[in-house]
Write a protein that holds these residues in place. Structure first.
Motif, PDB file in Angstrom:
ATOM      1  N   ILE A  96      35.867  66.502  77.483  1.00 25.56           N
ATOM      2  CA  ILE A  96      35.535  65.663  76.237  1.00 25.56           C
ATOM      3  C   ILE A  96      36.507  64.351  76.250  1.00 25.56           C
ATOM      4  CG2 ILE A  96      35.635  64.838  73.385  1.00 25.56           C
ATOM      5  CD1 ILE A  96      35.266  68.311  72.816  1.00 25.56           C
ATOM      6  N   GLU A  97      35.611  63.186  76.171  1.00 30.90           N
ATOM      7  CA  GLU A  97      36.736  62.417  77.119  1.00 30.90           C
ATOM      8  C   GLU A  97      37.044  61.257  75.198  1.00 30.90           C
ATOM      9  OE1 GLU A  97      36.864  57.913  78.642  1.00 30.90           O
ATOM     10  OE2 GLU A  97      35.086  59.145  79.449  1.00 30.90           O
ATOM     11  N   LEU A  98      37.828  61.081  74.950  1.00 29.13           N
ATOM     12  CA  LEU A  98      38.619  60.834  73.701  1.00 29.13           C
ATOM     13  C   LEU A  98      38.464  59.070  73.994  1.00 29.13           C
ATOM     14  CD1 LEU A  98      41.677  62.741  72.248  1.00 29.13           C
ATOM     15  CD2 LEU A  98      38.920  62.531  71.878  1.00 29.13           C
ATOM     16  N   PRO A  99      38.160  58.653  73.314  1.00 30.55           N
ATOM     17  CA  PRO A  99      38.114  57.020  73.252  1.00 30.55           C
ATOM     18  C   PRO A  99      38.767  56.119  72.884  1.00 30.55           C
ATOM     19  CG  PRO A  99      36.489  57.208  71.325  1.00 30.55           C
ATOM     20  CD  PRO A  99      37.630  58.732  72.003  1.00 30.55           C
ATOM     21  N   PRO A 100      39.701  54.390  73.536  1.00 32.00           N
ATOM     22  CA  PRO A 100      40.857  54.109  73.236  1.00 32.00           C
ATOM     23  C   PRO A 100      40.849  53.932  71.933  1.00 32.00           C
ATOM     24  CG  PRO A 100      39.360  53.245  75.168  1.00 32.00           C
ATOM     25  CD  PRO A 100      38.844  54.644  74.472  1.00 32.00           C
ATOM     26  N   LEU A 101      41.802  53.293  71.435  1.00 32.91           N
ATOM     27  CA  LEU A 101      41.550  52.360  70.055  1.00 32.91           C
ATOM     28  C   LEU A 101      41.509  51.371  70.215  1.00 32.91           C
ATOM     29  CD1 LEU A 101      42.607  53.409  66.994  1.00 32.91           C
ATOM     30  CD2 LEU A 101      44.718  52.128  67.732  1.00 32.91           C
ATOM     31  N   ARG A 102      41.256  50.514  70.996  1.00 26.17           N
ATOM     32  CA  ARG A 102      40.711  49.177  71.508  1.00 26.17           C
ATOM     33  C   ARG A 102      39.219  49.175  70.968  1.00 26.17           C
ATOM     34  NH1 ARG A 102      42.562  50.176  75.847  1.00 26.17           N
ATOM     35  NH2 ARG A 102      41.396  50.460  77.826  1.00 26.17           N
ATOM     36  N   ASP A 103      38.148  50.609  71.384  1.00 31.87           N
ATOM     37  CA  ASP A 103      36.960  50.347  71.250  1.00 31.87           C
ATOM     38  C   ASP A 103      36.430  51.383  69.994  1.00 31.87           C
ATOM     39  OD1 ASP A 103      36.554  50.027  73.443  1.00 31.87           O
ATOM     40  OD2 ASP A 103      36.798  51.701  75.262  1.00 31.87           O
ATOM     41  N   ARG A 104      37.577  51.240  68.901  1.00 31.40           N
ATOM     42  CA  ARG A 104      37.107  52.455  67.586  1.00 31.40           C
ATOM     43  C   ARG A 104      37.169  50.899  66.531  1.00 31.40           C
ATOM     44  NH1 ARG A 104      41.175  57.376  67.012  1.00 31.40           N
ATOM     45  NH2 ARG A 104      40.471  57.156  65.169  1.00 31.40           N
ATOM     46  N   GLY A 105      36.546  50.453  66.979  1.00 27.70           N
ATOM     47  CA  GLY A 105      35.913  48.858  65.544  1.00 27.70           C
ATOM     48  C   GLY A 105      36.892  49.514  64.672  1.00 27.70           C
ATOM     49  N   ASP A 106      36.268  49.611  63.489  1.00 29.12           N
ATOM     50  CA  ASP A 106      37.182  49.226  62.150  1.00 29.12           C
ATOM     51  C   ASP A 106      38.154  50.963  61.621  1.00 29.12           C
ATOM     52  OD1 ASP A 106      35.833  47.046  61.247  1.00 29.12           O
ATOM     53  OD2 ASP A 106      34.048  48.207  59.957  1.00 29.12           O
ATOM     54  N   ASP A 107      38.125  51.733  62.586  1.00 26.11           N
ATOM     55  CA  ASP A 107      38.906  52.983  62.750  1.00 26.11           C
ATOM     56  C   ASP A 107      40.072  52.125  62.793  1.00 26.11           C
ATOM     57  OD1 ASP A 107      36.686  54.520  62.477  1.00 26.11           O
ATOM     58  OD2 ASP A 107      36.953  55.716  64.624  1.00 26.11           O
ATOM     59  N   ILE A 108      41.030  51.133  63.452  1.00 26.08           N
ATOM     60  CA  ILE A 108      42.101  50.545  63.531  1.00 26.08           C
ATOM     61  C   ILE A 108      42.775  50.529  62.031  1.00 26.08           C
ATOM     62  CG2 ILE A 108      43.294  49.004  63.887  1.00 26.08           C
ATOM     63  CD1 ILE A 108      40.817  48.886  66.670  1.00 26.08           C
ATOM     64  N   LEU A 109      41.675  50.270  61.399  1.00 29.25           N
ATOM     65  CA  LEU A 109      41.960  49.769  59.843  1.00 29.25           C
ATOM     66  C   LEU A 109      42.296  51.532  58.966  1.00 29.25           C
ATOM     67  CD1 LEU A 109      40.593  46.122  59.022  1.00 29.25           C
ATOM     68  CD2 LEU A 109      42.187  46.691  60.319  1.00 29.25           C
ATOM     69  N   HIS A 110      41.197  52.023  59.156  1.00 31.91           N
ATOM     70  CA  HIS A 110      41.394  53.609  58.522  1.00 31.91           C
ATOM     71  C   HIS A 110      43.288  54.068  58.592  1.00 31.91           C
ATOM     72  CE1 HIS A 110      36.843  53.009  58.211  1.00 31.91           C
ATOM     73  NE2 HIS A 110      37.817  52.433  57.021  1.00 31.91           N
TER      74      HIS A 110
END
Length: 532
Positions: A379-393
């Motif tokens: 299971i590869e976890l995505p970097p935060l920069r690729d997670r869009g609006d998740d950053i603000l959440h």
């Protein structure tokens, strides 16, 4: 109390359909009629009730029950029950899927096995999940139901007050149950999708969200889908991804939401302890094994027996220990230091690394056989920069937690602060975001988070997705904000300094989302200076 040995209760798979029925043709005709009836139903309640009724009637049983797992596979709910010729009302309450107080259901659910008991003894097995009757239940059959991907999503059960062998019904009624489950998923998919929406797979529609994690971006939803596939299987999992992406949180989610949730979750960072101590920490030792070994000590594998052992930074484990770990994965055996005897353990291994283990294996720095054993389900976890609006959440979540910890009112977010976070590359991923937000909460005054509280330096990835126009607007925005703050929020003075009509300045402020909150701090400083 230990779980009872159910191996003798599981009937062989070689039993043939209809072989022990008095009138197989009549049974087959009644079975086909049920298929035709269910194919035309469009009501969930009618499908569920019709299934348990059909199972009871076709198997000539006094009781039939249908249990279904929720989307996260953490709750098991009795959805329909047919008893003594009547469809019974059921409660909406559910129970944890480990079902520790009902070993029969737990065994069938977690081991993916059909369970047939022709002589049910209540003194040996807990049967509280069966309805209370004047006559005891003497026989039981329980089988797992699966979706189109082969994953267990529920249980179908029928029981009698006579001692009967009902295994010959399992194949045909199991297929009928799976057919009804497929119909339910089809109805759910059709009702959830608007007519003009592009068709998506049932797996995507029924995708579990959360598992205690935060984020609804497409990369995280893909991670949730993979988590759901390993909750109730003992397969080893390898978590990969950059540092700070939350690998330990995912490992704990797999444990807490899976069938081992009632057992221990043990964590060991392979890079945080010297090589000569890691072996004794993992496998334990016997008295006299080395200098200072004054007594026997169990290792982490023994502490995690029945549960999960999370090995973080597995790429830093020495080669000598990798061979012993491979034996645990293959044979389930542990030999403590200083002992000639091995003993069995039942431990699920979840490993994590930020390294490229395949490349390390090719260079001889990591055992190739262990890599393929661990990487059976990556299971590869995505970097935060690729997670869009998740950053603000995530930022809002961390801010709320920090305020609660400090026992202070919740902070308000300004648009520039949110914009600055959204445009940052976060080389340290979620761990870096958490530290930045907690620091900003400590710095802010008046419970208002401003862009200056973060003071983020431009990272190589922060402008990758920005067009030329967006970059120019960012420069213009910073220029206007600096000028307004310099003039203490006086828009007329700022417009004169910039050589713009005041109306044009107001238009640019509105277009670039420059709110008065950004200028509030400068005015507060002016008032403070005037007061002194």
């Amino acid at each position: 109390m230990n779980s009872p040995d159910l191996s003798s209760a599981v009937s062989p798979d070689s039993s043939r359909m209809f072989a022990r029925m008095a009138d197989p043709l009549r049974y087959a005709q009644a079975l086909l009629e049920r298929y035709a009836l269910f194919a035309g139903m469009t009501s969930r309640d009618r499908l569920l009730g019709g299934l348990v009724e059909a199972v009871a009637v076709l198997s000539e049983s006094q009781l039939s029950q249908l249990y279904l797992l929720d989307e996260t596979h953490t709750r098991l709910t009795l959805c329909a029950e047919y008893c003594d010729g009547t469809l019974q009302p059921v409660s909406s309450a559910s129970v944890p899927s480990d079902y520790t107080d009902a070993h029969l259901l737990q065994y069938c659910l977690c081991q993916d096995q059909t369970l047939s008991l022709a002589s049910l003894e209540s003194s040996l097995f807990a049967t509280d999940f069966l309805p209370a009757t004047s006559n005891p239940w003497r026989s039981l059959l329980c089988l797992p139901l699966k979706n189109d991907q082969g994953h267990v999503i529920g249980l179908l059960l029928w029981a009698n007050q006579r001692a009967l062998d009902m295994q010959h019904y399992s194949d045909s009624l199991g297929h009928l149950g799976n057919f009804v489950v497929a119909q339910l998923q089809l109805l759910q998919n059709l009702r959830a999708r608007p007519i003009d929406e592009p068709q998506t797979s049932l797996a995507t529609k029924a995708m579990p969200r959360g598992y205690g994690l935060i984020g609804d971006s497409p990369p995280m939803r893909a991670v949730y889908q993979l988590i759901g596939k390993v909750l109730h299987t003992p397969v080893s999992v390898l978590l990969t991804g950059e540092t700070g992406t939350g690998k330990e949180l995912v490992a704990r989610a797999i444990h807490d939401c899976g069938s081992r949730r009632s057992q221990n979750f043990v964590v060991q960072n392979c890079a945080s302890i010297p090589d000569n101590l890691l072996e004794s920490e993992l496998f334990g030792y016997r008295k006299g094994a080395f200098s200072g070994a004054d007594s026997d000590r169990p290792g982490l594998f023994d502490a995690a027996d029945g549960g999960t052992l999370f090995l973080d930074e597995i790429g830093d484990m020495p080669l000598s220990l990798q061979a012993k770990l491979l034996r645990v994965l293959q044979e389930g055996e542990v030999r403590p230091l200083g002992s000639m005897q091995t003993h069995k353990v039942n431990v699920r291994i979840i490993a994590a690394t930020h390294c490229d283990l395949r490349a390390q294996a090719e260079r001889g720095l990591f055992r190739e056989d262990l890599f393929y054993r661990l990487a059976s389900f990556p299971i590869e976890l995505p970097p935060l920069r690729d997670r869009g609006d998740d950053i603000l959440h995530l930022a809002r979540h961390f801010a709320a937690n920090a305020c609660a910890f400090l026992d202070r009112p919740a902070c308000r977010w300004t648009d520039p602060a949110l914009e600055q976070l959204a445009g940052y590359g976060f080389p340290g991923n979620v761990r870096e975001l958490k530290g930045l937000v907690e620091r900003a909460v400590l710095l802010c005054e008046g419970n208002e988070l401003l862009a200056e509280h973060f003071n983020l330096e431009a990272s190589p990835t922060s402008n990758v997705r920005l067009s030329l126009r967006e970059r120019m607007e960012r420069v213009e925005r910073n220029l206007l904000v600096d000028c307004l703050r310099k003039n203490l929020g006086n828009q007329t003075s700022a417009a004169n300094e910039l050589g713009l009509p005041r109306r044009t300045l107001l238009y640019r402020m509105q277009r670039l989302n420059i709110s008065p909150a950004e200028l509030k701090l400068a005015r507060e400083k002016l008032h403070a200076q005037s007061a002194t």
